[in-house]
Structure formats: C-alpha cells, structure tokens
Design a protein around this motif. Structure first.
Motif, PDB file in Angstrom:
ATOM      1  N   GLY A 220     -16.043   0.930   0.601  1.00  0.00           N
ATOM      2  CA  GLY A 220     -14.614   0.779   0.862  1.00  0.00           C
ATOM      3  C   GLY A 220     -13.722   1.730   0.089  1.00  0.00           C
ATOM      4  N   GLY A 221     -14.129   2.098  -1.132  1.00  0.00           N
ATOM      5  CA  GLY A 221     -13.266   2.915  -1.974  1.00  0.00           C
ATOM      6  C   GLY A 221     -13.556   4.396  -1.948  1.00  0.00           C
ATOM      7  N   HIS A 222     -14.701   4.810  -1.358  1.00  0.00           N
ATOM      8  CA  HIS A 222     -15.040   6.226  -1.344  1.00  0.00           C
ATOM      9  C   HIS A 222     -15.429   6.728   0.048  1.00  0.00           C
ATOM     10  N   LEU A 223     -16.469   6.128   0.636  1.00  0.00           N
ATOM     11  CA  LEU A 223     -16.960   6.648   1.912  1.00  0.00           C
ATOM     12  C   LEU A 223     -15.937   6.484   3.033  1.00  0.00           C
ATOM     13  N   MET A 224     -15.352   5.306   3.158  1.00  0.00           N
ATOM     14  CA  MET A 224     -14.379   5.087   4.232  1.00  0.00           C
ATOM     15  C   MET A 224     -13.127   5.962   4.072  1.00  0.00           C
ATOM     16  N   PRO A 225     -12.553   6.087   2.852  1.00  0.00           N
ATOM     17  CA  PRO A 225     -11.416   7.014   2.706  1.00  0.00           C
ATOM     18  C   PRO A 225     -11.782   8.457   3.068  1.00  0.00           C
ATOM     19  N   LEU A 226     -12.985   8.902   2.696  1.00  0.00           N
ATOM     20  CA  LEU A 226     -13.398  10.260   3.039  1.00  0.00           C
ATOM     21  C   LEU A 226     -13.472  10.444   4.544  1.00  0.00           C
ATOM     22  N   LEU A 227     -14.044   9.458   5.243  1.00  0.00           N
ATOM     23  CA  LEU A 227     -14.134   9.545   6.707  1.00  0.00           C
ATOM     24  C   LEU A 227     -12.747   9.526   7.343  1.00  0.00           C
ATOM     25  N   LEU A 228     -11.891   8.666   6.842  1.00  0.00           N
ATOM     26  CA  LEU A 228     -10.536   8.586   7.406  1.00  0.00           C
ATOM     27  C   LEU A 228      -9.739   9.851   7.141  1.00  0.00           C
ATOM     28  N   LEU A 229      -9.955  10.477   5.991  1.00  0.00           N
ATOM     29  CA  LEU A 229      -9.207  11.701   5.649  1.00  0.00           C
ATOM     30  C   LEU A 229      -9.585  12.869   6.549  1.00  0.00           C
ATOM     31  N   TRP A 230     -10.863  12.991   6.829  1.00  0.00           N
ATOM     32  CA  TRP A 230     -11.329  14.194   7.521  1.00  0.00           C
ATOM     33  C   TRP A 230     -11.426  14.024   9.030  1.00  0.00           C
ATOM     34  N   PHE A 231     -11.516  12.805   9.514  1.00  0.00           N
ATOM     35  CA  PHE A 231     -11.754  12.634  10.946  1.00  0.00           C
ATOM     36  C   PHE A 231     -10.664  11.861  11.684  1.00  0.00           C
ATOM     37  N   THR A 232      -9.685  11.332  10.971  1.00  0.00           N
ATOM     38  CA  THR A 232      -8.620  10.581  11.637  1.00  0.00           C
ATOM     39  C   THR A 232      -7.283  10.908  10.966  1.00  0.00           C
ATOM     40  N   PRO A 233      -6.192  10.587  11.628  1.00  0.00           N
ATOM     41  CA  PRO A 233      -4.874  10.796  11.004  1.00  0.00           C
ATOM     42  C   PRO A 233      -4.437   9.639  10.107  1.00  0.00           C
ATOM     43  N   LEU A 234      -5.342   8.708   9.810  1.00  0.00           N
ATOM     44  CA  LEU A 234      -4.971   7.508   9.043  1.00  0.00           C
ATOM     45  C   LEU A 234      -5.036   7.772   7.543  1.00  0.00           C
ATOM     46  N   GLY A 235      -4.244   8.740   7.098  1.00  0.00           N
ATOM     47  CA  GLY A 235      -4.258   9.093   5.685  1.00  0.00           C
ATOM     48  C   GLY A 235      -3.751   7.984   4.787  1.00  0.00           C
ATOM     49  N   SER A 236      -2.772   7.215   5.259  1.00  0.00           N
ATOM     50  CA  SER A 236      -2.226   6.132   4.436  1.00  0.00           C
ATOM     51  C   SER A 236      -3.265   5.050   4.186  1.00  0.00           C
ATOM     52  N   VAL A 237      -4.038   4.742   5.211  1.00  0.00           N
ATOM     53  CA  VAL A 237      -5.101   3.740   5.053  1.00  0.00           C
ATOM     54  C   VAL A 237      -6.143   4.241   4.059  1.00  0.00           C
ATOM     55  N   ALA A 238      -6.484   5.527   4.160  1.00  0.00           N
ATOM     56  CA  ALA A 238      -7.437   6.120   3.221  1.00  0.00           C
ATOM     57  C   ALA A 238      -6.921   6.024   1.796  1.00  0.00           C
ATOM     58  N   SER A 239      -5.636   6.276   1.598  1.00  0.00           N
ATOM     59  CA  SER A 239      -5.050   6.210   0.260  1.00  0.00           C
ATOM     60  C   SER A 239      -5.097   4.794  -0.300  1.00  0.00           C
ATOM     61  N   LEU A 240      -4.759   3.814   0.521  1.00  0.00           N
ATOM     62  CA  LEU A 240      -4.794   2.424   0.066  1.00  0.00           C
ATOM     63  C   LEU A 240      -6.212   1.989  -0.297  1.00  0.00           C
ATOM     64  N   LEU A 241      -7.189   2.397   0.509  1.00  0.00           N
ATOM     65  CA  LEU A 241      -8.582   2.057   0.216  1.00  0.00           C
ATOM     66  C   LEU A 241      -9.046   2.710  -1.079  1.00  0.00           C
ATOM     67  N   ALA A 242      -8.647   3.968  -1.278  1.00  0.00           N
ATOM     68  CA  ALA A 242      -9.033   4.667  -2.503  1.00  0.00           C
ATOM     69  C   ALA A 242      -8.449   3.982  -3.730  1.00  0.00           C
ATOM     70  N   LEU A 243      -7.198   3.562  -3.647  1.00  0.00           N
ATOM     71  CA  LEU A 243      -6.573   2.850  -4.761  1.00  0.00           C
ATOM     72  C   LEU A 243      -7.258   1.506  -5.014  1.00  0.00           C
ATOM     73  N   ALA A 244      -7.594   0.795  -3.945  1.00  0.00           N
ATOM     74  CA  ALA A 244      -8.297  -0.485  -4.101  1.00  0.00           C
ATOM     75  C   ALA A 244      -9.672  -0.271  -4.739  1.00  0.00           C
ATOM     76  N   GLY A 245     -10.372   0.781  -4.314  1.00  0.00           N
ATOM     77  CA  GLY A 245     -11.669   1.094  -4.904  1.00  0.00           C
ATOM     78  C   GLY A 245     -11.563   1.426  -6.379  1.00  0.00           C
ATOM     79  N   LEU A 246     -10.481   2.109  -6.768  1.00  0.00           N
ATOM     80  CA  LEU A 246     -10.262   2.448  -8.176  1.00  0.00           C
ATOM     81  C   LEU A 246     -10.061   1.184  -9.006  1.00  0.00           C
TER      82      LEU A 246
END
Length: 517
Positions: free
Chosen positions: A474-500
């Motif tokens: 949830g905190g690394h793999l999913m944000p990476l996939l969302l960043l590079w393959f979808t426009p859902l950058g905000s979701v990726a950011s929230l997941l990265a913060l939650a993972g941290l």
C-alpha cells in the motif's frame, strides 16, 4: 577508586531481600525496581534446575545513558558510580533507550528517571548499600575494583566472572560468578505466558529465539518508553524537511522557473510542521515545563541537544526566508509614485538565495539527525543501522513530495514532486528497507541478534501484515504504479504518506519489543 558489584550465583537463593531493602531505602514506587531478581528454569523433568540472577544498573565504565542525557541529569562520579540528579531531569526517557541493561525507569510520582545509584549517599559516609548488608548468603559483594586487596578483587582473582552484554563495549562494573548464560542473555530464555506468581505487566512478544529448554519463569516488567508521539514526531519532522528542501532545491537549480509563491508555501509548511514537531517533542517529556533546560544547560554529547539546535537554526532560516519573500512581494506591489516605494526596496536576490542555500543543509539535517540520536540508543539494535541517516532523508523527500503533490502548485514543481516521489519510493523499497529489516540473507547476517529478532517481528512476526500489506504494497508498490501508469497522483501521494506513518510506527514499536533483561 573504582567501585563495583559482584553477584555470586553459587550463593544466591532468590529470596528478594535485596529488592525489598532497595525499595525500603529509596521508597521505590510500586511496580518499579532499582534492583530485582530474575528466575530462569533449565532442563526437562526430572533433571531441572532454577537459576537466580540479580539485575540492576551495571555502573558502566563507558555509560551510554550519560552520553545521551541532554541536561547532565546522569553523571559519573570519580569513584565510578553512575549517579543521577532527579531535580534537573526533564523526563525525555532517552536514557532508558540507551541502557542495554534495562536499569532505568521513570518515577511515576516525580516524572524523573531513576535507577540504582550504588546508594551513593551511604557510600559517602563509609557505609555499604542495604542490598549488600541484608543478603543472608553474602551473595552480593561490593568493593574497590582498583584495590587488589579488596574482597571483591580477591574473589575475582580466584573465580572466573562474566558480565551482561559485553559486546556493547560499556565495560560494566557488575560481575557474576557462575553467571548462567541463559540468565544473562535476555534472548536465550523466552518467557512463559504466565510467570511463577503473576503475569508480566508488559505482555511478552513471541520471538524467533533458538530452540532452548531454558525458560524465564519470573521477571519484572519494563515499559516501552517511546510511543505514538515519537512516531508522529518522525513523520512531522520528515514533512518539515521535505516541504522546503524540494522547492528550495528547485529555486537554486532551475533559475528559469523560479516561483516565489511555491517557495513561500514550502517554507510556510515547513515552519508549520516544525512547530508541530516541537510541540510533540515537548509533550512527550515527563516534565514538559523543564524543556528549556536543553538550551540553558546543554550536554553537548547528546544528539537531543544537537538536534534541538538544528531545529532552532532551521526555524530561524525559514522565518527569515519567509520575511524576505514577503518584503520582496510588497516591494513589487508598490508603484513608483507610492510614498512607500523607497522604504520597500526589494530584498537583494543574493540574500534570498543565501537563505535558501542555508536552509537546504539545515533541512536535510532536520531529517537526518535522529539517526545519530538513535545511534546513541545502544539498547535498541534495530535503530542503529548505518543506513538510517539516508533512510530518514529519503523519507523526508517522500513526505515532502507527497504532501506538495496534493497542492495546486505550478507545473514545474508538480513534475519535480512526481519524479522525486517515484525515485524516493523506489530507493526506499529496493535499497533502504531491506537493509534495516534483513530481507536478504546477506543483510540478515550483518544484523546483531537483537536487530535480527526485531527485523523478524517486522517481516515475519507480529507486524508482518502491516509491513507487507500496508507498507510494501500500500505504501510503495501501489503509489509507484499509480504514479507511472495513471493520472491518480493524489491517491499515490496519500498512500505514500500512509505507508510512511505505518513504517515509523512499526520501526519504533519493533525496536522496543526486544527484551533487554
């Protein structure tokens, strides 16, 4: 003179007279202990044996608790006694993390640290500690380790002795005759769910200890000093660092796309999170009203002190940068005919650039200094990784890039944040986390036994679901996939913060879960 203790395990009968005498002498609060007796049972019926070990402060020749104390509340006397001054202690609990022997506790009545101090008040008038005089078997011996004629030296000359955790290099002055290895090594004898006469006040956590017939059947509970406030402090400190370092670096490196608004927002956010960090640090003290002692009577070996001055320096630079940006904005808004125009001369660009340039290393140090503080926590092997400074800096970049990505900033900053977030997540996942959690055989071999046990708790034990599901997926793999393959950058950011947040929680908790005594 160098005073020390010797415990003769050939004589100890586990009567707890030393514990009772100590409590009576110092009015030790209920549930806290300056000295205590630990029971270990070995063998299988009918061939069994019970071992007793008296535990207390080891009055180390190189006491890590003294080095980490930010206000010199702990100090070493000329006679080798490691003593403390409860009047100046601020209750930061860092000494508890530094002591490899679990000898310190916080007095619930005063909020100050407390431990065995060799009954220094009795030593000063030529008397022995009550634990020595009350022992019915004379199993506790004290004396001058520098005097070949002393009783303690004569016993040591005739019998081999052992110490606890010699690998820590603290050179403890508490020695054991026929000290049972399973008794002296806290990882060698796992506890039962229920003790002989009671249950532990701190429930034991199952560890991956080697198979053994030794079992801990009686011990005292030891609290885990740092909790949710320290987890939150690591997160807010990472945000305070990353929210300015990223736009600050862009300001200096990309002069064609300088944006005062973006730099100002980053500085304001960093200052805000720095204030929250300070509040969390003060709130975690047992004596928060005494927090200014870190400034008024600093002990400069402590990274709590060094870190406090780093935070103050960073806050001063951020404030000056914000003031310079505001002044320049006011100057730009003033018209040539305005009477205020001469007063609102813009801030020289070189001054603002200088403030930004000064803020970058201070911002990086704000993220990284905790690694050296954790390095002083000699009791917590998991926290002492040589990779931790770079991990904390990477986490600051993740936090700053993720948070800034949630804001409607300019295109250049948004692109830089996306790239920074992706690269930092990748480095964190592939390089830094494996080194701290022993995910590879090579890194696992380099870990100490205590660090291996803590890493096993994270990857295979109590925290495995949080680690694999929340942090890795949830905190690394999913944000990476969302960043590079979808426009859902905000979701990726929230997941990265939650993972941290989850990683900091697991890292703090697992590090403290390993028994020290």
């Amino acid at each position: 003179m160098k005073l020390g203790f010797l415990i003769d395990n050939r004589k100890c009968i586990g009567c707890h007279a030393c514990t009772v005498a100590c409590k009576q002498e110092h009015d030790v609060p209920l549930g806290r202990f300056r000295t205590w007796v630990k029971y270990i049972e070995k063998g299988e019926f009918p061939d069994t044996r019970r071992h007793f070990s008296v535990m207390r402060c080891n009055h180390c020749e190189r006491p890590p608790c003294v080095d980490i104390c930010p206000v010199t509340a702990l100090f070493k006397r000329d006679n080798g006694i490691v003593d403390f001054d409860p009047e100046v202690c601020i209750g930061c609990k860092s000494c508890m993390q530094a002591c490899p022997y679990d000898a310190l506790f916080i007095d619930p009545d005063t909020g100050a640290a407390n431990k065995c101090n060799f009954c220094a008040h009795r030593i000063d008038i030529g008397r022995e500690p009550p634990c020595v005089t009350v022992c019915p078997e004379q199993a506790i011996v004290m004396g001058d380790l520098d005097d070949p004629g002393s009783v303690i030296r004569k016993i040591m000359a005739g019998e081999p002795t052992s110490v606890r955790a010699p690998e820590k290099g603290t050179r403890p002055q508490l020695r054991y005759v026929e000290g049972d290895p399973a008794s002296l090594n806290p990882l060698a004898a796992p506890p039962r769910a229920e003790y002989m006469w009671s249950q532990s006040s701190v429930p034991p956590i199952p560890l991956e200890v080697a198979e053994t017939t030794a079992t801990r059947t009686y011990d005292v509970g030891h609290e885990r000093p740092w909790g949710s406030r320290v987890t939150a402090y690591l997160v807010t400190k990472a945000l305070a660092s990353g929210c300015f370092v990223i736009p600050g670096a862009l300001w200096l490196l990309d002069r064609t796309h300088r944006n005062p608004v973006t730099l100002g927002v980053g500085a304001a956010l960093a200052l805000f999170f720095l204030a929250v960090t300070t509040v969390l640090l003060i709130a975690d003290l047992k004596r928060p009203k005494m927090f200014l002692s870190i400034i008024t009577r600093p002990q400069w070996k402590s990274w709590l002190v060094k870190g406090a001055f780093v935070l103050m320096g960073y806050g001063a630079v951020l404030s000056a940068a914000l003031a310079a940006l505001w002044w320049s904005t006011q100057a730009s808004a003033a018209t040539a005919s305005s009477a205020l125009a001469p007063m609102l001369a813009g801030v020289p660009p070189v001054l603002l650039d200088g403030l930004v340039a000064a803020g970058l290393p201070l911002g990086a140090m704000t993220a990284m200094y905790t690694a050296w503080l954790f390095r002083q926590c000699e009791a917590r092997d998991l926290w002492r990784s040589p990779w931790l400074p770079w991990h904390l800096l990477t986490q600051a970049l993740i936090a700053g890039a993720a948070f800034l990505s949630l804001l409607p900033l300019d295109v250049t900053t948004a692109a830089a944040c996306k790239l920074t977030l992706g690269v930092a997540l990748l480095i964190d996942l592939l390089a830094l986390i494996p080194h701290e959690t022993g995910l590879t055989t090579a890194t696992r071999k380099r870990l100490t036994p205590g660090a291996r046990e803590a890493a096993a708790l994270i990857t295979r034990g109590l925290y495995r679901k949080t680690f694999w599901g929340g942090i890795v997926l949830g905190g690394h793999l999913m944000p990476l996939l969302l960043l590079w393959f979808t426009p859902l950058g905000s979701v990726a950011s929230l997941l990265a913060l939650a993972g941290l947040v989850m990683y900091e929680h697991v890292f703090i908790e697992a590090g403290q879960a390993i028994p020290l005594s």
